[in-house]
Design a protein around this motif. Structure first.
Motif, PDB file in Angstrom:
ATOM      1  N   ARG A  19      -8.287  13.002 -23.562  1.00 31.87           N
ATOM      2  CA  ARG A  19      -7.223  12.227 -24.192  1.00 31.87           C
ATOM      3  C   ARG A  19      -7.093  12.534 -25.682  1.00 31.87           C
ATOM      4  N   VAL A  20      -8.197  12.824 -26.333  1.00 30.46           N
ATOM      5  CA  VAL A  20      -8.178  12.983 -27.794  1.00 30.46           C
ATOM      6  C   VAL A  20      -8.051  14.443 -28.218  1.00 30.46           C
ATOM      7  N   LEU A  21      -8.767  15.350 -27.556  1.00 30.09           N
ATOM      8  CA  LEU A  21      -8.796  16.749 -27.995  1.00 30.09           C
ATOM      9  C   LEU A  21      -7.426  17.418 -28.051  1.00 30.09           C
ATOM     10  N   PRO A  22      -6.543  17.219 -27.064  1.00 27.25           N
ATOM     11  CA  PRO A  22      -5.225  17.879 -27.170  1.00 27.25           C
ATOM     12  C   PRO A  22      -4.447  17.452 -28.410  1.00 27.25           C
ATOM     13  N   ILE A  23      -4.550  16.184 -28.790  1.00 25.84           N
ATOM     14  CA  ILE A  23      -3.788  15.666 -29.930  1.00 25.84           C
ATOM     15  C   ILE A  23      -4.303  16.256 -31.236  1.00 25.84           C
ATOM     16  N   VAL A  24      -5.617  16.145 -31.459  1.00 24.58           N
ATOM     17  CA  VAL A  24      -6.163  16.623 -32.737  1.00 24.58           C
ATOM     18  C   VAL A  24      -6.098  18.144 -32.823  1.00 24.58           C
ATOM     19  N   THR A  25      -6.238  18.827 -31.694  1.00 23.84           N
ATOM     20  CA  THR A  25      -6.153  20.290 -31.701  1.00 23.84           C
ATOM     21  C   THR A  25      -4.739  20.745 -32.044  1.00 23.84           C
ATOM     22  N   ALA A  26      -3.742  20.107 -31.442  1.00 29.33           N
ATOM     23  CA  ALA A  26      -2.349  20.458 -31.737  1.00 29.33           C
ATOM     24  C   ALA A  26      -2.032  20.228 -33.209  1.00 29.33           C
ATOM     25  N   PHE A  27      -2.526  19.121 -33.761  1.00 31.49           N
ATOM     26  CA  PHE A  27      -2.281  18.833 -35.181  1.00 31.49           C
ATOM     27  C   PHE A  27      -2.960  19.876 -36.068  1.00 31.49           C
ATOM     28  N   SER A  28      -4.206  20.199 -35.762  1.00 33.14           N
ATOM     29  CA  SER A  28      -4.934  21.182 -36.565  1.00 33.14           C
ATOM     30  C   SER A  28      -4.271  22.555 -36.491  1.00 33.14           C
ATOM     31  N   ILE A  29      -3.837  22.959 -35.298  1.00 37.34           N
ATOM     32  CA  ILE A  29      -3.153  24.249 -35.146  1.00 37.34           C
ATOM     33  C   ILE A  29      -1.872  24.271 -35.962  1.00 37.34           C
ATOM     34  N   THR A  30      -1.123  23.167 -35.929  1.00 29.96           N
ATOM     35  CA  THR A  30       0.120  23.083 -36.707  1.00 29.96           C
ATOM     36  C   THR A  30      -0.161  23.250 -38.191  1.00 29.96           C
ATOM     37  N   MET A  31      -1.210  22.589 -38.680  1.00 29.26           N
ATOM     38  CA  MET A  31      -1.547  22.672 -40.102  1.00 29.26           C
ATOM     39  C   MET A  31      -2.048  24.071 -40.482  1.00 29.26           C
ATOM     40  N   LEU A  32      -2.800  24.714 -39.586  1.00 30.20           N
ATOM     41  CA  LEU A  32      -3.258  26.075 -39.866  1.00 30.20           C
ATOM     42  C   LEU A  32      -2.084  27.054 -39.919  1.00 30.20           C
ATOM     43  N   LEU A  33      -1.146  26.896 -38.999  1.00 30.67           N
ATOM     44  CA  LEU A  33       0.050  27.740 -39.033  1.00 30.67           C
ATOM     45  C   LEU A  33       0.860  27.489 -40.298  1.00 30.67           C
ATOM     46  N   ALA A  34       0.958  26.211 -40.690  1.00 31.63           N
ATOM     47  CA  ALA A  34       1.666  25.878 -41.934  1.00 31.63           C
ATOM     48  C   ALA A  34       0.973  26.487 -43.135  1.00 31.63           C
ATOM     49  N   LEU A  35      -0.362  26.495 -43.116  1.00 32.95           N
ATOM     50  CA  LEU A  35      -1.129  27.110 -44.210  1.00 32.95           C
ATOM     51  C   LEU A  35      -0.847  28.605 -44.289  1.00 32.95           C
ATOM     52  N   MET A  36      -0.795  29.275 -43.147  1.00 34.72           N
ATOM     53  CA  MET A  36      -0.506  30.713 -43.132  1.00 34.72           C
ATOM     54  C   MET A  36       0.890  31.013 -43.659  1.00 34.72           C
ATOM     55  N   ILE A  37       1.858  30.184 -43.251  1.00 33.30           N
ATOM     56  CA  ILE A  37       3.246  30.372 -43.721  1.00 33.30           C
ATOM     57  C   ILE A  37       3.331  30.130 -45.218  1.00 33.30           C
ATOM     58  N   ALA A  38       2.678  29.054 -45.680  1.00 33.26           N
ATOM     59  CA  ALA A  38       2.701  28.734 -47.113  1.00 33.26           C
ATOM     60  C   ALA A  38       2.052  29.848 -47.934  1.00 33.26           C
ATOM     61  N   ALA A  39       0.929  30.383 -47.421  1.00 30.87           N
ATOM     62  CA  ALA A  39       0.265  31.473 -48.137  1.00 30.87           C
ATOM     63  C   ALA A  39       1.138  32.716 -48.167  1.00 30.87           C
ATOM     64  N   HIS A  40       1.794  33.012 -47.049  1.00 30.01           N
ATOM     65  CA  HIS A  40       2.672  34.185 -46.976  1.00 30.01           C
ATOM     66  C   HIS A  40       3.844  34.065 -47.944  1.00 30.01           C
ATOM     67  N   MET A  41       4.338  32.835 -48.127  1.00 30.46           N
ATOM     68  CA  MET A  41       5.480  32.595 -49.013  1.00 30.46           C
ATOM     69  C   MET A  41       5.060  32.337 -50.459  1.00 30.46           C
ATOM     70  N   VAL A  42       3.774  32.552 -50.753  1.00 27.59           N
ATOM     71  CA  VAL A  42       3.229  32.366 -52.105  1.00 27.59           C
ATOM     72  C   VAL A  42       3.545  30.941 -52.609  1.00 27.59           C
ATOM     73  N   ALA A  43       3.235  29.963 -51.776  1.00 21.18           N
ATOM     74  CA  ALA A  43       3.445  28.556 -52.145  1.00 21.18           C
ATOM     75  C   ALA A  43       2.453  28.167 -53.237  1.00 21.18           C
TER      76      ALA A  43
END
Length: 404
Positions: free
Chosen positions: A78-102
């Motif tokens: 019940r818990v792992l899918p939710i926190v994993t999806a959130f963490s993956i979203t934030m990691l992808l956002a971090l990669m995009i932000a780094a690529h865009m020189v945020a």
């Protein structure tokens, strides 16, 4: 040796757990170094890369026990899918932000939010405990677990570095995200081994750190983490001082192989020594072998000394995990195991930071003194808390597993 491992692998669900667990462990070993390599490739700023990665690691260490507490309450599925999806979203956002020189502050915020990534070693160990709690097979299962963990840290970091330097900057952390998604899916499909959610001990409002003995274990593991973190940095500095920088990777691999070899052998043993005494013996061995690297005159002897030093790590961790299953109630097991991992993670970060300061001030060889000092602290902590540990494990004062 083979018989004990065959016994646990013949248990329904164990092979699937071992395979899925091996995949889902890799991201934990890859994300930190992947962030560092990505940012260095993009911006060439080591301070920024190291600080953003440290933010992720620290957030993961502090948030992890709270995530695990919810898992104890509501269950992994019940818990792992939710926190994993959130963490993956934030990691992808971090990669995009780094690529865009945020701006740098955004990178720190996203790294902290990505720290919600669940502590998968604790999830896997909770499943081992659910399968074999109170049985001699648990000892072997934890030994196998320690070997698979070492393999993850042998394979994961070079894979992340190689992808980011060989393909494109974001390739390392992106591979970690993909492995996390695939590994988590495979892990959650192993429903047969999932522990039941329970909060039946009536102590849900009490911090798990207040359970007798756990704080002693966490403090001892923090000091143990300092040993590992300082040795990592010390070995790199020593190899550079010897004029052979690439030798550092071989020396550190020797540490991991020493741990793996001892872990496999330890899993085949059965002993009637009281668990608190086993813990003390493991801690003493870890502290004593931490002295060996400082005696090394060259790279070859250093490799041998590090191999011997590494041999104490996996057996001591197996003992710690066995002790944890005894002093922690089932309703707090995942959270308690996560606190143990947190202790090591914080110790590794602290050990690396202290080692850097010592190198700058006194040179490469002096940095091994950090590991020696941490070993002494670890022994003092365990000796001062041995009575508490003995009392906490009183109902299981001796592991009476049959020999052979």
């Amino acid at each position: 040796m083979a018989n004990h491992y065959r016994d646990i692998l013949a248990t329904p669900g164990v092979v699937g757990l071992a395979v899925a667990g091996s995949i889902v462990r890799l991201p934990q070993a890859m994300v930190g170094i992947g962030i560092i390599t990505m940012l260095v490739q993009q911006r060439g700023l080591y301070w920024l890369a190291g600080s953003v990665a440290a933010t992720f690691t620290l957030a993961n260490a502090l948030i992890g026990p709270q995530v695990s507490k919810r898992i104890d309450q509501h269950g992994q599925s019940r818990v792992l899918p939710i926190v994993t999806a959130f963490s993956i979203t934030m990691l992808l956002a971090l990669m995009i932000a780094a690529h865009m020189v945020a701006p740098a502050p955004l990178l720190f915020i996203l790294a902290a939010l990505a720290g919600t990534m669940p502590n998968m070693p604790a999830m896997i160990r909770a499943r081992w405990t659910g399968l074999f709690r109170g049985k001699p097979q648990l000892h072997t299962a934890f030994s196998l677990d320690s070997v698979l963990t070492e393999l993850a840290y042998i394979v994961g970091p070079p894979l992340a570095i190689g992808l980011s330097t060989g393909l494109f900057a974001e390739a390392g952390p992106l591979a970690a995200v993909l492995l996390l998604a695939v590994g988590m899916t495979a892990f959650l499909l192993q429903r047969r081994t999932e522990p039941k959610a329970t909060m039946s001990d009536g102590k849900s409002g009490i911090s798990t750190l207040r359970f007798p003995g756990l704080r002693i274990i966490v403090l001892a593991l923090l000091a143990m983490g300092v040993i590992g973190g300082s040795i990592d940095v010390a070995v790199v500095a020593f190899a550079n001082a010897q004029g052979w920088p690439t030798a550092a990777s071989f020396i550190l691999a020797a540490y991991a192989f020493g741990s793996m070899t001892a872990g496999l052998a330890f899993g085949a043993l059965r002993t009637a020594i009281a668990i608190d005494r086993q813990f003390l013996i493991g801690i003493l061995a870890t502290a004593l072998t931490a002295v060996l690297p400082i005696l090394s005159p060259d790279v070859y002897i250093m490799m041998a000394m590090i191999f011997v030093a590494g041999m104490s790590f996996a057996p001591t961790m197996v003992i710690v995990l066995n002790l944890g299953t005894i002093i922690l109630p089932p309703s707090r097991l995942t959270e308690g195991l996560t606190w143990m991992t947190t202790g090591i993670s914080v110790g590794v970060a602290l050990g690396g930071a202290l080692a850097g300061q010592i190198i700058d001030a006194y040179g490469a060889r002096a940095v091994f003194s950090v590991a020696v000092a941490a070993g002494l602290v670890m022994v003092v902590v365990v000796l001062s808390g041995l009575g508490t540990l003995r009392a906490a494990s009183a109902t299981h004062a001796r592991l009476t597993f049959p020999c052979g």
